[in-house]
Structures are given as C-alpha cells and as structure tokens.
Design a protein around this motif. Structure first.
Motif, PDB file in Angstrom:
ATOM      1  N   ALA A  59      37.426 -37.409 -36.789  1.00 25.03           N
ATOM      2  CA  ALA A  59      38.679 -36.875 -37.318  1.00 25.03           C
ATOM      3  C   ALA A  59      39.676 -37.987 -37.607  1.00 25.03           C
ATOM      4  O   ALA A  59      39.861 -38.899 -36.801  1.00 25.03           O
ATOM      5  N   GLY A  64      43.058 -32.698 -37.116  1.00 26.24           N
ATOM      6  CA  GLY A  64      41.937 -32.597 -38.046  1.00 26.24           C
ATOM      7  C   GLY A  64      40.591 -32.460 -37.365  1.00 26.24           C
ATOM      8  O   GLY A  64      39.554 -32.464 -38.033  1.00 26.24           O
ATOM      9  N   HIS A 102      38.456 -34.212 -41.951  1.00 23.17           N
ATOM     10  CA  HIS A 102      39.584 -33.389 -41.516  1.00 23.17           C
ATOM     11  C   HIS A 102      39.105 -31.951 -41.611  1.00 23.17           C
ATOM     12  O   HIS A 102      38.651 -31.493 -42.665  1.00 23.17           O
ATOM     13  N   ALA A 107      39.787 -25.930 -37.969  1.00 28.97           N
ATOM     14  CA  ALA A 107      40.090 -26.812 -36.837  1.00 28.97           C
ATOM     15  C   ALA A 107      40.433 -26.014 -35.585  1.00 28.97           C
ATOM     16  O   ALA A 107      40.649 -24.802 -35.635  1.00 28.97           O
ATOM     17  N   VAL A 156      47.764 -36.881 -45.324  1.00 23.23           N
ATOM     18  CA  VAL A 156      46.315 -36.778 -45.192  1.00 23.23           C
ATOM     19  C   VAL A 156      45.637 -37.960 -45.889  1.00 23.23           C
ATOM     20  O   VAL A 156      44.731 -38.597 -45.337  1.00 23.23           O
ATOM     21  N   TYR A 183      35.453 -27.661 -44.716  1.00 27.56           N
ATOM     22  CA  TYR A 183      36.541 -28.418 -44.112  1.00 27.56           C
ATOM     23  C   TYR A 183      37.547 -28.822 -45.197  1.00 27.56           C
ATOM     24  O   TYR A 183      37.404 -28.457 -46.362  1.00 27.56           O
ATOM     25  N   LEU A 184      38.591 -29.539 -44.828  1.00 25.96           N
ATOM     26  CA  LEU A 184      39.789 -29.617 -45.668  1.00 25.96           C
ATOM     27  C   LEU A 184      39.513 -30.051 -47.111  1.00 25.96           C
ATOM     28  O   LEU A 184      39.985 -29.397 -48.049  1.00 25.96           O
TER      29      LEU A 184
END
Length: 358
Positions: A59, A64, A102, A107, A156, A183-184
């Motif tokens: 992370a 994250g 992240h 999360a 980010v 994920y992100l």
C-alpha cells in the motif's frame, strides 16, 4: 529448447526464465512492515527457481491497504526489512519486483479467514474513510466510500511516486502498478465504479487519466534502465463494465509511456461478475493484447502444469507466466517444471543433492 526456461530481457534486466511469482497478499504485516514471514515466503520462491518474484500488494498510503494487516511502503521505516528480503532473493538469482497498490473502496476489510459469510467486511482496527472515484460501494455489505477530491487525486499520484522512490531504495528492480481486481486505479477505469463528471470520469480518455498520470509520475522517478509493469483486469466480466477492447487501447497508451509489460488478469470490480473459469481462462487476454499492441504480456490464472505453461510462451500468447496458488503448494515448481521439460536450470548448491536426474 524450452521457451518457458529461456531468458527474457526487459530494459537492462534479464530474467533467467519466464516463470514469475504473481502477487499474493499474506495479511501478515503490522503497520505495513514486512516480517520474517515475508522473508521466508518470498525467499522460498527465489530458491525455487522463479525468474521474477513479485511481492504482494504494498500500500502506498495507510488507508490504501486492503486490510490493517497488509504490506506497506508509505514510510521510509518500511525500507530496511524490504531491503533485507530483496538482498536475499537477488542473491539466489531472482529478479525482485514490488506491486504498488491502493485498495480504494475495497480497503479496511478483514483478512479472508476472518470474514463471516454475509457480514460487513470492515475490519476491527480499520478505518471509515475508504476512498473511491465515486460514492458507490463495492457491494451492499461494504461501507459507502468517499469520493476523492481533485486534491485527493493529486495526493494519490504523489503517494505512488514516493513509493516508487522507496522501492528503489529497498533494492527492488521492477515496479508493478496494481490497476486490477477492483482496487482504486481499476475503479477509475470502470464505468461501474466511476460516475464522475469531471476530467476523471465519463469518457475512456477521462477514466484512464489517473492510471496514466500515476504511470507518468512513477516512470519519471523509476530509473530508465529498470522495467515498469502494470497489472490490469482485462474485463470486468459484467455488463456495462470495463472491456477487453478498452484494455487493448489502454495497453497501447501505457506502452507509449514506458510500460514494459502488461500483467493480464481480470475481474474483481463488480460483486455480480460472471467469470467463465477454467484452466488458462485469462490467457486469451494476454494473447490479444500482445498481438495487437506489441507490448510484452504476462499470463495468469489456473496455470498449473509445466506443459501448459510451456505452451503459453511457445505459442506467443505471453512472454511470462505468473503462478500463484500452484507456487504456494510447491515453491520449487520451477525446478520440477524444468526437469519435466528437459530444460537446464541452476539449483541452489545446498539442494543440489536432491536434483532430479534423467
């Protein structure tokens, strides 16, 4: 000569073979620190003959993490143990890579073995401020995420850049950006998670903007002689989601920005996904992206047999085969596979007495 056990050169690095270790979360860290578990876990793959060893998702910020027990690289204090691990693995002949990640709206969850069926997955000791491109939860049992502001997006990007600098200091030779599995970075790509109306949402150009900006930021600090990989989910396996056609377009854009290999996985973005699972079920994604863009690819997903992995590389479907669960079962799979394929591979001298003879 075995295709799987031929070397592969990416920039200045040469992998001793085309067998790699896919990132596998261990949920065994505290405050992001690697432990002896990670040394033994990753070290076994290096002594077992893998050409490329990738860490689990590390992370880039505390929030994250997928769980409070995830590996991290948001603090300089994380570097020394990671450096110890990379030094050992590199001494065994493996190339060491780290996956920077992240978790976005997925999360702050419990470890897999701590998740009761149907329960809210928010972890004890977790955090409420999970972030996403839009206030759209992954599933009804998941918390409502906060929509990232433009300042938050800039943070980010800066976090990924800083993490890449730490990865270099820790002795890693490859960075992989995690833009898959819901994920992100993947969330920004998919219309199923991204409902923004600003320059980061809507069109393909806007939805890919964050990943491309993160790629540019990391490539700017990552040495020119070292490779950069991006893992994508080639399809969401859900109507209205990210598609294989878009993955081909994205791969071309990433190649132009200095990405050296596309790690082709799929799914993870939509709880209602419908995946057609079977042996090598994701190999066609790697094959198509490689054929249509010219960028090297890695194939993953239910590849377990030496002959199967050999065929993936030999027929040009992918340049690298990444294994996960099969390596958990047998960390020395590459040594066994080389024997089965009649390929030459170096065994650790400590294990030479156990070398299989024809």
């Amino acid at each position: 000569m075995s295709a799987l056990f031929s070397p592969l050169t990416l920039r200045s690095l040469t992998l001793r073979n085309r067998v790699g270790v896919s990132p596998m979360c261990q949920y065994s860290s505290e405050d992001g620190f690697a432990t002896d578990w990670h040394l033994v876990h990753l070290g076994a793959f290096a002594t077992g003959g893998a050409g490329l060893v990738l860490t689990e998702a590390a992370a880039v910020t505390p929030e994250g993490r997928i769980s409070p027990h995830d590996l991290g690289i948001w603090d300089d204090a994380h570097i020394p143990m990671l450096r110890h691990i990379t030094a050992f693995c590199r001494a065994q002949g493996a190339v060491m890579g780290i996956q920077l990640a992240h978790a976005g709206r997925k999360a702050s969850t419990r470890r897999p073995w701590e998740q009761p069926a149907g329960a809210v997955p928010l972890a004890e000791g977790g955090w409420d401020n999970v972030m996403a491109p839009s206030a759209v939860p992954f599933a009804p049992t998941y918390p409502l995420p906060q929509e990232l502001s433009l300042d938050g997006i800039a943070q980010v990007i800066a976090s990924f850049r800083a993490a890449a600098n730490r990865a270099l200091a820790a002795g890693f030779q490859v960075v992989e950006l995690h833009a898959a599995h819901g994920y992100l970075l993947h969330e920004f790509l998919s219309p199923l998670a991204n409902a923004r109306t600003d320059r980061y949402g809507g069109s393909f150009e806007n939805r890919t903007r964050l990943l491309l900006e993160v790629t540019d930021a990391v490539r700017a600090v990552w040495p020119d002689e070292l490779p950069l990989i991006v893992r994508i989910s080639a399809t969401d396996w859900a109507d209205g989601g990210w598609t294989v056609d878009e993955s081909v377009q994205l791969a071309s854009l990433l190649k132009a920005r200095g990405v050296d290999l596309i790690d082709c996985s799929s799914g993870g973005l939509a709880a209602h996904q419908q995946i057609a699972i079977g042996p090598g079920y994701q190999v066609p994604f790697a094959h198509r992206i490689r054929a249509e863009t010219g960028v090297p690819t890695a194939a993953v997903g239910l590849i377990t047999d030496a002959a199967q992995a050999e065929q993936v590389v030999a027929d040009g479907s992918a340049d690298v085969v990444l294994l996960a669960r099969e390596l958990l079962r047998n960390p020395r799979w590459p040594l066994m596979a080389a024997h089965a394929l009649g390929a030459s591979i170096t065994w650790p001298p400590q294990y030479e007495r156990a070398r299989l003879r024809s």
